[in-house]
Design an enzyme around this catalytic site. Structure first.
Site, PDB file in Angstrom:
ATOM      1  N   GLY A  67       0.793  -1.213   0.000  1.00 20.12           N
ATOM      2  CA  GLY A  67       0.000   0.000   0.000  1.00 20.12           C
ATOM      3  C   GLY A  67       0.824   1.262   0.000  1.00 20.12           C
ATOM      4  O   GLY A  67       2.027   1.241   0.227  1.00 20.12           O
ATOM      5  N   ASP A 124       3.266  -7.417  10.971  1.00 16.93           N
ATOM      6  CA  ASP A 124       4.391  -6.618  10.479  1.00 16.93           C
ATOM      7  C   ASP A 124       4.817  -5.587  11.510  1.00 16.93           C
ATOM      8  O   ASP A 124       4.959  -4.399  11.205  1.00 16.93           O
ATOM      9  CB  ASP A 124       4.025  -5.941   9.162  1.00 16.93           C
ATOM     10  CG  ASP A 124       5.265  -5.458   8.390  1.00 16.93           C
ATOM     11  OD1 ASP A 124       6.363  -5.976   8.659  1.00 16.93           O
ATOM     12  OD2 ASP A 124       5.136  -4.572   7.538  1.00 16.93           O
TER      13      ASP A 124
END
Length: 556
Positions: free
Chosen positions: A28, A148
């Site tokens: 993204g 993450d």
């Protein structure tokens, strides 16, 4: 996307005007945007697919990742926590193009930006860790895994406090989905838990590994598993030993508990918070000594204690006057770090704090002046039971004492330490040994042939038990104990010169050794001679039992 803005600039969903790009990653791009309906700035993330080659190799992957991102954004929108980024809105275009996630705009920098200026102090790191852990526990309770956790995904509000962002982006459902056509990893290889690298979905314990690695980097100033390429880093994450922390003070034992490759052996969120709380109490300093950006730590209720591991680099010493035991000269190999409040700590409260930090299973251990706990076992005995067993007879035996050598990185020094470990525990084999100039940590079976092991420290001629280690898997050949007396200790002087000459680590601040069974040497006992410096350059020589160098990692 429409263009009906008065300035002619594009609008997302007819409402959000893109102002500037804040950053981008494998899944993204995040923009600063203006919500013209509410007249406020927001962060706008476009959830776009990864490398086209990955999608080509895995048809439907993009749709799957988008679906998960939207699903978790909806879950996050229902989650209210001061250290979790707030999700305001989700835009799902009718034409099937990439969705957009509208989030609060956190004004400030990231932890990655902060670490570019140097390591955190131990109190800073502990406060940061508890805040991020709080965010993770709230997310885990809602069925959300972050996947993450890394310094770039933890933002620091300008007014203080950390915010965890970028949930649900680093998703690895299939082994083939991790690599792009060029061989790069999607996400941050050095912060991914080993089980996720192996293709497992993982669980909350996987996020806690990532948090532990973030805190290791934050205090130690370098990443212990970062290598020259992403693929080499992945291999290191899967198998390479992690050097025990030397700068992390009261946080060090927590990191040792957390950074184990078996997720079942890691503390869960509640236990980790208790460990961090005890470490915070042990390492607390006056609030005005902690830089802005993390919020003040809990005020020290009863002073502070010395860190359990010394740091060999003068630039990173814990502040405070040294304390010298009676009859001991203060040289560099026998220094005892302390902080000002240590002189007034009551023995009872100090013992309580360290028992919280290092739960040793009720074996009668008592803390010494270095913050360790002395509890040597009767020769041939053990702490009893399996990992996590908190029973066992108290021990009143005195710690094992031996003449302290000038350096453990010498043939005589390491042999003295190995002999002291065997004498104190009654167990001649080890699972691994981590050796520094003036102390060593050994992972030793609880008794000969046992499938459980504890951690012990040798320092200043004394062996002291550091706590429960874990379980030795019978199916893992690299975990099996071995006889450390059969290593090529006489070759250490020549190996040290070769490491200094060939590893190309300029001005190393740390020289140390790791001895364990190494999978890249067919799981044989291997001596790894390391060099690291302040710029994260790392190199090592891998040496077999005959003294032959079987592998070499050069820093450049």
């Amino acid at each position: 996307m429409s263009t009906n803005d008065d300035d002619g600039r594009p609008l997302v969903d007819g409402r959000f005007r893109l102002v500037s790009r804040l950053g981008s990653g494998g899944m993204g791009t995040v923009w600063r945007a203006r919500d013209i309906a509410l007249d406020r700035d927001v962060a706008l993330k476009e959830v776009r697919p990864p490398d086209p080659a990955v999608e080509e190799a895995n048809p439907g992957l993009t749709a799957q990742l988008r679906e998960r991102a939207v699903r978790e954004a909806r879950a996050l929108a229902r989650l209210t926590h001061p250290h979790v980024v707030t999700v305001h809105h989700i835009v799902e275009p009718a034409d099937g193009s990439a969705p957009w996630i509208v989030m609060e705009l956190v004004e400030g920098s990231s932890v990655a930006d902060r670490l570019a200026a140097g390591p955190l102090s131990v109190p800073e790191a502990i406060v940061l860790g508890r805040q991020v852990l709080g965010a993770l526990r709230a997310a885990h309770a809602s069925g959300i895994q972050h996947r993450d956790v890394k310094p770039a995904n933890v933002l620091l509000r300008a007014e203080g406090g950390a915010v965890l962002t970028d949930f649900g982006i680093a998703v690895f459902d299939e082994a083939t989905s991790r690599l792009t056509a060029s061989g790069d990893l999607i996400g941050s290889a050095e912060f991914i838990a080993p089980e996720r690298v192996r293709g497992e979905e993982g669980n909350p314990a996987s996020d806690l590994w990532s948090l532990g690695m973030l805190l290791y980097v934050a205090t130690e100033g370098h990443h212990p598993l970062r290598r020259a390429t992403s693929l080499a880093t992945v291999v290191a994450v899967l198998d390479d030993p992690i050097p025990p922390p030397v700068r992390s003070g009261a946080l060090g034992p927590v990191l040792l508990r957390l950074l184990v490759r078996d997720p079942a052996l890691r503390p869960d969120g509640a236990e980790l918070d208790r460990l961090l709380a005890a470490a915070e109490a042990a390492a607390a300093v006056p609030a005005d000594a902690v830089p802005a950006g993390f919020g003040p730590p809990t005020p020290p209720p009863y002073g502070s204690v010395p860190p359990p591991y010394p740091h060999p680099h003068p630039a990173h010493q814990v502040p405070g006057p040294p304390t010298v035991a009676a009859g001991r000269t203060p040289d560099r190999r026998r220094r005892i770090a302390t902080v000002a409040g240590a002189l007034v700590v009551s023995a009872g409260l100090l013992a309580l704090a360290l028992q919280q930090l290092l739960p040793l299973g009720g074996d009668g251990g008592t803390p010494d002046a270095k913050g360790t706990t002395t509890a040597p076992r009767t020769p041939g005995g053990g702490t009893g039971g399996t990992t996590g067993d908190t029973t066992g007879a108290p021990s009143s035996a005195a710690p094992s004492k031996a003449a302290a050598p000038d350096s453990l990185l010498t043939p005589a020094g390491i042999r003295t330490a190995v002999a002291a470990f065997a004498e104190a525990t009654g167990t001649p084999t080890v699972k691994a040994i981590y050796v520094y100039d003036d102390y060593a940590i050994a992972e030793i079976p609880t008794k000969e042939g046992a499938r459980t092991y504890d951690r012990y420290q040798y320092r200043d001629g004394e062996v002291s038990r550091q706590g429960i280690g874990g379980t030795i898997s019978s199916s893992q050949p690299d975990q099996q104990p071995f006889d450390p007396t059969r290593m090529p200790w006489d070759d250490l002087p020549a190996l040290a010169k070769r490491a200094d000459r060939e590893l190309k680590v300029e001005e190393p601040f740390n020289r140390y050794m790791i001895v364990n069974r190494w999978s890249f040497n067919e799981n044989r006992p291997t001596l790894l001679v390391y060099r690291t410096n302040d710029y994260s350059a790392t190199g090592y020589l891998a040496v077999d039992q005959s003294g032959k160098v079987v592998h070499k990692l050069v820093a450049d």
